[in-house]
Design a protein around this motif. Structure first.
Motif, mmCIF file in Angstrom:
data_model
loop_
_atom_site.group_PDB
_atom_site.id
_atom_site.type_symbol
_atom_site.label_atom_id
_atom_site.label_comp_id
_atom_site.label_asym_id
_atom_site.label_seq_id
_atom_site.Cartn_x
_atom_site.Cartn_y
_atom_site.Cartn_z
ATOM 1 N N LEU A 1 85.952 27.026 27.124
ATOM 2 C CA LEU A 1 86.908 27.507 28.126
ATOM 3 C C LEU A 1 87.815 26.385 28.584
ATOM 4 N N ASN A 2 87.254 25.220 28.868
ATOM 5 C CA ASN A 2 88.040 24.065 29.313
ATOM 6 C C ASN A 2 89.032 23.617 28.247
ATOM 7 N N ALA A 3 88.587 23.640 26.991
ATOM 8 C CA ALA A 3 89.466 23.232 25.895
ATOM 9 C C ALA A 3 90.648 24.188 25.761
ATOM 10 N N ILE A 4 90.408 25.473 26.002
ATOM 11 C CA ILE A 4 91.476 26.481 25.885
ATOM 12 C C ILE A 4 92.427 26.412 27.072
ATOM 13 N N THR A 5 91.879 26.363 28.280
ATOM 14 C CA THR A 5 92.731 26.373 29.482
ATOM 15 C C THR A 5 93.537 25.090 29.627
ATOM 16 N N GLY B 1 94.890 23.594 27.158
ATOM 17 C CA GLY B 1 95.895 23.595 26.107
ATOM 18 C C GLY B 1 95.487 22.793 24.887
ATOM 19 N N GLU B 2 94.295 22.238 24.929
ATOM 20 C CA GLU B 2 93.814 21.434 23.803
ATOM 21 C C GLU B 2 93.599 22.302 22.565
ATOM 22 N N ASP C 1 91.992 30.305 17.523
ATOM 23 C CA ASP C 1 91.416 29.294 16.622
ATOM 24 C C ASP C 1 89.968 29.000 16.993
ATOM 25 N N VAL C 2 89.694 28.956 18.295
ATOM 26 C CA VAL C 2 88.334 28.702 18.759
ATOM 27 C C VAL C 2 87.417 29.864 18.349
#
Length: 236
Positions: A124-128, A130-131, A136-137
């Motif tokens: 969730l942190n990686a998506i929010t 913008g990473e 893709d995840v």
């Protein structure tokens, strides 16, 4: 086989009589060869049956008479049902039954499923941040088969998903990612693509459904009426 030449048309007809899942192999040479062998066996046994004079037995004659009766009945019913017609005016009477065809609220959502909350939060942190991109995840990390399609579950209404997932999806804003959401399957991240409110369907949307329902109803009525007529005519 016994004087009968098996044609390609017979092979095709035999394949089309098989269950749909088997028909998918129709183009495979080995499968077609297997079907040909089955037809050869049928004709060979039929010829053997003639030589054994099985077609002269009472059992054979009874089976043939029952088959004849069933085929005649089916073809007669098909002829009767062919006379059944649903008009556009009958379909337009849908206006009096709008509530029957009302659409419930629905959500189009994607999800990512993992087996523990910590991993779900990391994703969730990686998506929010913008990473990473949600889709893709999903392809990389989701344990659900939908991951191959970026986690896309398509459109669904109330009662189609487990309660925890459903409540979170219907409460989420379009375009936002929510989670972790715990269900019996694990931990989910949910991204809502679109929402549709409950409402009435247009005539165009349900026209085919109405036609099918009316046709079935009229066929049943025609069947019952014809049975009553034939009973009076033929019963002693």
């Amino acid at each position: 086989v016994g004087g009968h030449q098996i044609t390609e048309a017979e092979v095709e007809a035999f394949i089309h009589s098989l269950p749909r899942e088997q028909q998918a192999y129709a183009a495979h040479p080995d499968f077609r060869k297997q079907c040909e062998e089955q037809l050869i066996a049928v004709y060979a046994f039929a010829k053997y049956g003639e030589e054994e004079k099985i077609d002269e037995t009472e059992e054979f004659k009874n089976v043939m008479e029952n088959a004849r009766k069933d085929i005649l009945a089916q073809m007669a019913m098909r002829k009767l049902f062919a006379t059944v017609n649903v008009t556009d005016d009958e379909i337009k009477e849908y206006e009096a039954n709008k509530s029957k065809y009302s659409k419930g609220a629905s959500v189009h959502a994607k999800h990512i499923l993992v087996d523990n909350e910590e991993k779900c939060t990391e994703l969730l942190n990686a998506i929010t941040s913008g990473e990473k991109v949600f889709e893709d995840v999903a392809k990389e990390s989701s344990t659900c088969p939908s991951g191959a399609n970026g986690g896309d579950l398509g459109e669904f209404g109330r009662g189609q998903m487990v309660k925890e997932f459903e409540d979170a999806a219907f409460a989420a804003e379009v375009g936002h990612v929510v989670g972790p959401v715990k269900t019996q399957f694990g931990y989910h991240l949910i991204k809502v693509e679109d929402k549709k409110e409950a409402g009435e369907s247009s005539l165009e949307e349900v026209k085919d459904q109405i036609r099918a329902e009316l046709s079935q109803k009229k066929q049943e009525e025609a069947y019952r009426a014809k049975v009553d007529e034939l009973k009076k005519k033929y019963m002693e």
